[in-house]
Design an enzyme around this catalytic site. Structure first.
Site, PDB file in Angstrom:
ATOM      1  N   ALA A   1     -19.337  58.458  20.265  1.00 53.02           N
ATOM      2  CA  ALA A   1     -19.978  59.600  19.601  1.00 53.02           C
ATOM      3  C   ALA A   1     -21.082  60.235  20.445  1.00 53.02           C
ATOM      4  CB  ALA A   1     -20.528  59.153  18.250  1.00 53.02           C
TER       5      ALA A   1
ATOM      6  N   LYS B   1      -8.279  48.453  17.967  1.00 52.34           N
ATOM      7  CA  LYS B   1      -8.981  48.355  19.266  1.00 52.34           C
ATOM      8  C   LYS B   1     -10.394  47.816  19.088  1.00 52.34           C
ATOM      9  CE  LYS B   1     -11.938  51.870  18.702  1.00 52.34           C
ATOM     10  NZ  LYS B   1     -13.407  51.785  18.814  1.00 52.34           N
TER      11      LYS B   1
HETATM   12  N1  LIG Z   1     -19.923  55.959  16.539  1.00 52.62           N
HETATM   13  C1  LIG Z   1     -18.884  56.167  17.312  1.00 52.62           C
HETATM   14  O1  LIG Z   1     -18.978  56.244  18.554  1.00 52.62           O
HETATM   15  C2  LIG Z   1     -17.537  56.349  16.668  1.00 52.62           C
HETATM   16  C3  LIG Z   1     -16.558  57.067  17.364  1.00 52.62           C
HETATM   17  C4  LIG Z   1     -15.316  57.251  16.793  1.00 52.62           C
HETATM   18  C5  LIG Z   1     -15.058  56.736  15.533  1.00 52.62           C
HETATM   19  N2  LIG Z   1     -16.021  56.059  14.869  1.00 52.62           N
HETATM   20  C6  LIG Z   1     -15.700  55.581  13.512  1.00 52.62           C
HETATM   21  O2  LIG Z   1     -16.246  56.504  12.588  1.00 52.62           O
HETATM   22  C7  LIG Z   1     -16.553  55.837  11.354  1.00 52.62           C
HETATM   23  C8  LIG Z   1     -17.967  56.180  10.965  1.00 52.62           C
HETATM   24  O3  LIG Z   1     -18.820  55.637  11.945  1.00 52.62           O
HETATM   25  P1  LIG Z   1     -20.263  56.239  12.277  1.00 52.62           P
HETATM   26  O4  LIG Z   1     -20.495  55.916  13.720  1.00 52.62           O
HETATM   27  O5  LIG Z   1     -20.396  57.656  11.852  1.00 52.62           O
HETATM   28  O6  LIG Z   1     -21.210  55.371  11.323  1.00 52.62           O
HETATM   29  P2  LIG Z   1     -22.442  54.456  11.738  1.00 52.62           P
HETATM   30  O7  LIG Z   1     -21.988  53.240  12.453  1.00 52.62           O
HETATM   31  O8  LIG Z   1     -23.457  55.303  12.382  1.00 52.62           O
HETATM   32  O9  LIG Z   1     -22.885  53.922  10.295  1.00 52.62           O
HETATM   33  C9  LIG Z   1     -23.984  54.319   9.618  1.00 52.62           C
HETATM   34  C10 LIG Z   1     -23.627  55.243   8.485  1.00 52.62           C
HETATM   35  O10 LIG Z   1     -23.267  54.488   7.309  1.00 52.62           O
HETATM   36  C11 LIG Z   1     -24.019  54.991   6.221  1.00 52.62           C
HETATM   37  N3  LIG Z   1     -24.134  54.000   5.180  1.00 52.62           N
HETATM   38  C12 LIG Z   1     -24.891  52.872   5.176  1.00 52.62           C
HETATM   39  N4  LIG Z   1     -24.739  52.222   3.997  1.00 52.62           N
HETATM   40  C13 LIG Z   1     -23.870  52.961   3.258  1.00 52.62           C
HETATM   41  C14 LIG Z   1     -23.321  52.817   1.946  1.00 52.62           C
HETATM   42  N5  LIG Z   1     -23.600  51.773   1.175  1.00 52.62           N
HETATM   43  N6  LIG Z   1     -22.451  53.776   1.520  1.00 52.62           N
HETATM   44  C15 LIG Z   1     -22.117  54.819   2.304  1.00 52.62           C
HETATM   45  N7  LIG Z   1     -22.618  55.014   3.538  1.00 52.62           N
HETATM   46  C16 LIG Z   1     -23.487  54.091   4.012  1.00 52.62           C
HETATM   47  C17 LIG Z   1     -25.332  55.378   6.849  1.00 52.62           C
HETATM   48  O11 LIG Z   1     -26.043  56.232   5.997  1.00 52.62           O
HETATM   49  C18 LIG Z   1     -24.849  56.062   8.105  1.00 52.62           C
HETATM   50  O12 LIG Z   1     -24.485  57.396   7.836  1.00 52.62           O
HETATM   51  C19 LIG Z   1     -16.305  54.345  11.620  1.00 52.62           C
HETATM   52  O13 LIG Z   1     -15.050  53.973  11.093  1.00 52.62           O
HETATM   53  C20 LIG Z   1     -16.277  54.237  13.137  1.00 52.62           C
HETATM   54  O14 LIG Z   1     -15.461  53.197  13.625  1.00 52.62           O
HETATM   55  C21 LIG Z   1     -17.254  55.865  15.394  1.00 52.62           C
HETATM   56  O1  LIG Z   2     -18.808  51.960  19.379  1.00 50.03           O
HETATM   57  P1  LIG Z   2     -17.535  51.434  18.787  1.00 50.03           P
HETATM   58  O2  LIG Z   2     -17.142  50.109  19.315  1.00 50.03           O
HETATM   59  O3  LIG Z   2     -17.564  51.508  17.278  1.00 50.03           O
HETATM   60  O4  LIG Z   2     -16.406  52.440  19.292  1.00 50.03           O
HETATM   61  C1  LIG Z   2     -16.683  53.791  19.236  1.00 50.03           C
HETATM   62  C2  LIG Z   2     -15.439  54.638  19.289  1.00 50.03           C
HETATM   63  O5  LIG Z   2     -14.500  54.214  18.339  1.00 50.03           O
HETATM   64  C3  LIG Z   2     -14.847  54.726  20.663  1.00 50.03           C
HETATM   65  O6  LIG Z   2     -13.755  55.623  20.650  1.00 50.03           O
END
Ligand SMILES: NC(=O)c1ccc[n+]([C@@H]2O[C@H](COP(=O)([O-])OP(=O)(O)OC[C@H]3O[C@@H](n4cnc5c(N)ncnc54)[C@H](O)[C@@H]3O)[C@@H](O)[C@H]2O)c1
Ligand SMILES: O=P(O)(O)OC[C@H](O)CO
Length: 419
Positions: A207, A270
């Protein structure tokens, strides 16, 4: 913009994508639009505002502005509300307003920055942070789900019956839903609970890099059945071209496919493999060891998909960003990898490291490892997936990281026959 110009624009967008199946619906809707029916624009809501939620909200908001003939520019972003203390060294810190913890949603709207989950990245002003989930999804015809996977079911329960019946959705969630009854993709969970259709977005997308507009690719899978509540004809048709208009950026290249299962599973599984790669780096075993984990990992991911999901395609794992590319980036720089590495180096449980270094962000791989292991064990298949099984058993203290080579050697046949 006139209806005919809007139709011509969507047509141009369609011309840029690899369309892999007939798009009669689009043709039908194009002529409806050019026949002069009133044009309505899609309203976009994003459910989630974490690290990835905020980065995707930025992309959506850039594209709703750029394509304002197709989308209403405002993007509502649901924020799981919390109090946040703005650090006194933040450039916008004003002691008269920020000397005590403030609601995160209010800070996002004031500063146009998600100071907790995506600090340092300016967000477009057309993102409106909304702590009420019902108000965030109200009247939205396009719903983007982007929360850690453990929270999805409860969120769906909260908005069931409160969304447009013809809404369409995309899940950006990387995880799987496991219950005694079996395993479900979150796109299916969302679709089933809300009686709408939901596709999936997944890719090699750390992200923070995406938010800094560093080039990457992603995969969106969308393959709705013909039996849905139709989207009213005055809206732009919801098809591959429309999703591409909403997500594609010069720095975020979208590939549209139909394999929702493969796309979702790549992102979910993954995370388990990335923990294994982190174990290797934690041991200091070098790049060859990590390459071995990645090779075995992609085979287990593909084998899992082909074994348990009829619609899953082998090439999604080997050719798409949501497959091999995401595995590589996650094993190099993802949070699952980083926390697993630190856990081995410091000899401490990964949950402790997660709490300490992620500042509220959530690991997905630890829970997914447990869920996948339980699912496989219940079917007598755990030994056929020795890497995923080893990762879980190490996480719960039943095995040791140094025994991974032995645990992998004892595994069953890894190579499924491609479909
Ligand atoms: N961060 C990355 O690099 C990335 C990239 C691609 C996909 N993803 C995927 O995207 C999805 C979201 O990840 P993210 O990185 O945005 O989240 P994150 O890891 O930043 O998680 C924190 C989020 O969860 C929320 N949260 C905490 N407790 C909660 C509750 N009880 N109910 C609802 N929300 C709550 C927080 O307010 C915050 O918005 C995940 O499945 C992750 O695997 C993440
Ligand atoms: O930081 P992770 O391990 O949750 O991975 C982030 C993204 O899913 C990578 O594509």
């Amino acid at each position: 913009m006139s209806t005919s110009r809007a139709a011509a624009r969507l047509s141009r967008v369609a011309g840029h994508i690899h369309i892999t199946s007939p798009i009669q619906n689009q043709t039908r809707r194009m002529s409806a639009v050019t026949n002069g029916r009133p044009q309505r624009r899609h309203k976009v809501a994003i459910i989630g505002s974490g690290n990835w939620g905020s980065a995707i909200a930025k992309i959506l908001a850039e594209n709703t502005t750029a394509n304002s003939d197709l989308f209403e520019p405002e993007v509502r972003m649901w924020v799981f509300e919390e109090d946040y203390q703005l650090p006194s060294d933040h450039a916008a810190y004003d002691p008269s307003r920020h000397s005590h913890p403030t609601k995160l949603s209010a800070l996002i709207n004031e500063l146009h920055e998600n100071v907790k989950y995506l600090p340092g990245i300016p967000l477009p002003p057309n993102i409106v942070a909304d702590p009420s989930i019902l108000s965030a999804v109200k009247d939205a015809s396009l719903l983007i789900f982007n929360v850690p996977h453990q929270f999805v079911s409860k969120i769906c329960d909260q908005i069931d019956g409160k969304i447009l019946p013809y809404a369409r959705a995309i899940s950006c969630i990387k995880g799987v839903d496991v219950s005694p009854a079996g395993i479900s993709l979150f796109s299916d969970v969302i679709g089933r609970k809300l009686s709408i259709y939901c596709g999936a977005l997944s890719g090699a997308n750390i992200a923070n890099e995406v938010a800094q507009e560093k080039f990457c690719e992603t995969t969106i899978a969308y393959d709705p059945p013909g039996t849905l509540t139709p989207v009213p004809e005055e809206f732009p048709v919801v098809n591959h071209a429309l999703w591409k208009a909403l997500f594609h950026r010069p720095y975020f290249h979208v590939s549209m496919i139909h394999d929702v299962a493969g796309t979702s599973l790549g992102g979910a599984l993954k995370n388990v493999i990335a923990i294994g790669a982190g174990f290797m780096d934690g041991m200091g075993w070098g790049d060859n060891a990590k390459a071995a984990i990645m090779r075995i990992g992609i085979l287990e991911m593909r084998k899992f998909g082909l074994m348990f999901f009829d619609t899953c395609r082998s090439e999604t794992f080997t050719e798409q960003s949501c497959g091999v590319a995401d595995l590589i980036t996650s094993c190099a720089g993802g949070r699952n990898h980083r926390c697993a590495k630190l856990s081995v180096e410091q000899g401490r449980p990964i949950e402790e490291i997660e709490r300490e270094v992620l500042n509220g962000q959530k690991l997905q791989g630890t829970l997914t490892a447990k869920e996948v292991y339980e699912f496989l064990s219940a079917r007598g298949k755990a030994e056929e997936f020795p890497l995923m099984t080893a990762v879980h058993r190490i996480l719960i203290g039943e095995e040791k990281v140094e025994d991974i080579p032995k645990l992998l050697h004892s595994g069953g046949g890894l190579l499924p026959s491609p479909k």
